[in-house]
Design a protein around this motif. Structure first.
Motif, PDB file in Angstrom:
ATOM      1  N   TYR A  49     -74.197  85.832  22.021  1.00 18.66           N
ATOM      2  CA  TYR A  49     -73.208  85.763  23.104  1.00 18.66           C
ATOM      3  C   TYR A  49     -72.805  84.318  23.396  1.00 18.66           C
ATOM      4  O   TYR A  49     -71.664  84.059  23.786  1.00 18.66           O
ATOM      5  N   LEU A  50     -73.717  83.385  23.200  1.00 15.16           N
ATOM      6  CA  LEU A  50     -73.411  81.973  23.456  1.00 15.16           C
ATOM      7  C   LEU A  50     -72.195  81.506  22.654  1.00 15.16           C
ATOM      8  O   LEU A  50     -71.533  80.551  23.038  1.00 15.16           O
ATOM      9  N   PHE A  51     -71.916  82.204  21.554  1.00 12.52           N
ATOM     10  CA  PHE A  51     -70.851  81.778  20.647  1.00 12.52           C
ATOM     11  C   PHE A  51     -69.623  82.686  20.681  1.00 12.52           C
ATOM     12  O   PHE A  51     -68.702  82.495  19.894  1.00 12.52           O
ATOM     13  N   LYS A  52     -69.613  83.653  21.591  1.00  8.73           N
ATOM     14  CA  LYS A  52     -68.432  84.517  21.717  1.00  8.73           C
ATOM     15  C   LYS A  52     -67.262  83.696  22.248  1.00  8.73           C
ATOM     16  O   LYS A  52     -67.419  82.900  23.165  1.00  8.73           O
ATOM     17  N   LEU A  56     -67.475  86.677  29.489  1.00 12.15           N
ATOM     18  CA  LEU A  56     -67.160  87.348  30.748  1.00 12.15           C
ATOM     19  C   LEU A  56     -66.548  86.348  31.717  1.00 12.15           C
ATOM     20  O   LEU A  56     -65.622  86.666  32.456  1.00 12.15           O
ATOM     21  N   ILE A  57     -67.090  85.139  31.722  1.00 14.59           N
ATOM     22  CA  ILE A  57     -66.551  84.042  32.533  1.00 14.59           C
ATOM     23  C   ILE A  57     -66.327  82.875  31.574  1.00 14.59           C
ATOM     24  O   ILE A  57     -67.286  82.394  30.956  1.00 14.59           O
ATOM     25  N   PRO A  58     -65.093  82.416  31.418  1.00 18.97           N
ATOM     26  CA  PRO A  58     -64.835  81.308  30.487  1.00 18.97           C
ATOM     27  C   PRO A  58     -65.699  80.089  30.813  1.00 18.97           C
ATOM     28  O   PRO A  58     -65.866  79.725  31.978  1.00 18.97           O
ATOM     29  N   ASP A  59     -66.250  79.474  29.763  1.00 23.17           N
ATOM     30  CA  ASP A  59     -67.180  78.357  29.944  1.00 23.17           C
ATOM     31  C   ASP A  59     -66.585  77.183  30.705  1.00 23.17           C
ATOM     32  O   ASP A  59     -67.310  76.438  31.348  1.00 23.17           O
ATOM     33  N   GLU A  62     -65.319  75.655  36.377  1.00 23.91           N
ATOM     34  CA  GLU A  62     -66.273  74.832  37.118  1.00 23.91           C
ATOM     35  C   GLU A  62     -67.244  75.699  37.922  1.00 23.91           C
ATOM     36  O   GLU A  62     -66.862  76.719  38.483  1.00 23.91           O
ATOM     37  N   ASP A  63     -68.472  75.299  37.944  1.00 24.54           N
ATOM     38  CA  ASP A  63     -69.569  75.944  38.666  1.00 24.54           C
ATOM     39  C   ASP A  63     -70.043  77.259  38.033  1.00 24.54           C
ATOM     40  O   ASP A  63     -71.213  77.554  38.050  1.00 24.54           O
ATOM     41  N   LEU A  64     -69.135  78.063  37.502  1.00 27.26           N
ATOM     42  CA  LEU A  64     -69.506  79.406  37.059  1.00 27.26           C
ATOM     43  C   LEU A  64     -69.549  79.593  35.549  1.00 27.26           C
ATOM     44  O   LEU A  64     -70.131  80.550  35.060  1.00 27.26           O
ATOM     45  N   GLY A  65     -68.919  78.700  34.796  1.00 23.96           N
ATOM     46  CA  GLY A  65     -68.638  78.921  33.387  1.00 23.96           C
ATOM     47  C   GLY A  65     -69.800  79.273  32.494  1.00 23.96           C
ATOM     48  O   GLY A  65     -69.618  79.982  31.515  1.00 23.96           O
ATOM     49  N   PHE A  66     -70.987  78.814  32.800  1.00 24.90           N
ATOM     50  CA  PHE A  66     -72.126  79.135  31.944  1.00 24.90           C
ATOM     51  C   PHE A  66     -73.123  80.077  32.618  1.00 24.90           C
ATOM     52  O   PHE A  66     -74.131  80.428  32.014  1.00 24.90           O
ATOM     53  N   LYS A 178     -64.567  92.054  34.874  1.00 23.67           N
ATOM     54  CA  LYS A 178     -64.639  91.928  33.421  1.00 23.67           C
ATOM     55  C   LYS A 178     -65.617  92.878  32.738  1.00 23.67           C
ATOM     56  O   LYS A 178     -65.458  93.165  31.560  1.00 23.67           O
ATOM     57  N   LEU A 179     -66.635  93.326  33.463  1.00 25.66           N
ATOM     58  CA  LEU A 179     -67.614  94.202  32.818  1.00 25.66           C
ATOM     59  C   LEU A 179     -66.992  95.559  32.509  1.00 25.66           C
ATOM     60  O   LEU A 179     -66.319  96.136  33.366  1.00 25.66           O
TER      61      LEU A 179
END
Length: 181
Positions: A49-52, A56-59, A62-66, A178-179
């Motif tokens: 998933y780290l490489f998709k 669900l939330i674009p990297d 700010e604050d939420l991306g990862f 998004k889910l």
């Protein structure tokens, strides 16, 4: 603010700071021939998933991306720990990440089941043209994948996470929208 909000706002920055080492720890379990296949399948799906390209939330947000990446690794770890309870004693990182999934469940409420379903579906998906089956069955693909995780972890820089309850509202809204149902 609620007690749950306080716990999330105190905890999520640490999850962002530890994301690279968490990924590396799980990759070590994935690479271990001692890990049962069901465990390795769960971990491969979460790590892939780290490489998709479509999170669900674009990297870049700010604050939420990862945070979605941190959530996915924890849910995948909870699957792996449930599939191989003996590994919890042998792999403290796996046990910790699996326990962390409880906070995610508490935060997301009814949407947690959808997140679990999504993470489980990652075992059948692909990222960068690489499926979980490829990772598990092809030594060259697995070696390349492990190298990619190491590279990702060494270049990862933890984003900031403001202690603002609005971040939790935005986080839950993103995931709810998004889910898959």
């Amino acid at each position: 603010m609620t007690d749950l909000d306080d716990r999330c706002l105190d905890t999520f920055p640490e999850w962002l700071r530890s994301l690279a080492s968490d990924a590396t720890d799980l990759a070590g379990l994935l690479a271990s021939p001692e890990s049962p296949e069901a465990t390795r399948r769960s971990l491969a799906g979460g790590l892939n998933y780290l490489f998709k390209s479509l999170d669900l939330i674009p990297d870049g947000i700010e604050d939420l991306g990862f945070l979605d990446d941190a959530f996915v690794l924890r849910v995948a770890a909870s699957f792996a720990a449930a599939e191989s309870p003996e590994l919890r004693d042998q792999a403290p990182a796996l046990a910790r990440l699996a326990r962390d999934a409880e906070l995610i469940a508490e935060l997301l409420g009814g949407d947690y089941a959808r997140l679990k379903g999504y993470v489980r579906s990652l075992e059948k998906g692909a990222a960068r043209g690489r499926t979980v089956d490829d990772i598990l069955s092809d030594e060259q693909v697995r070696a390349s994948f492990m190298h990619e995780i190491t590279g990702w972890a060494s270049s990862y820089t933890a984003p900031s996470f403001s202690r603002d309850a609005k971040n939790l509202i935005k986080l839950k809204s993103f995931l709810s929208a998004k889910l898959p149902a």
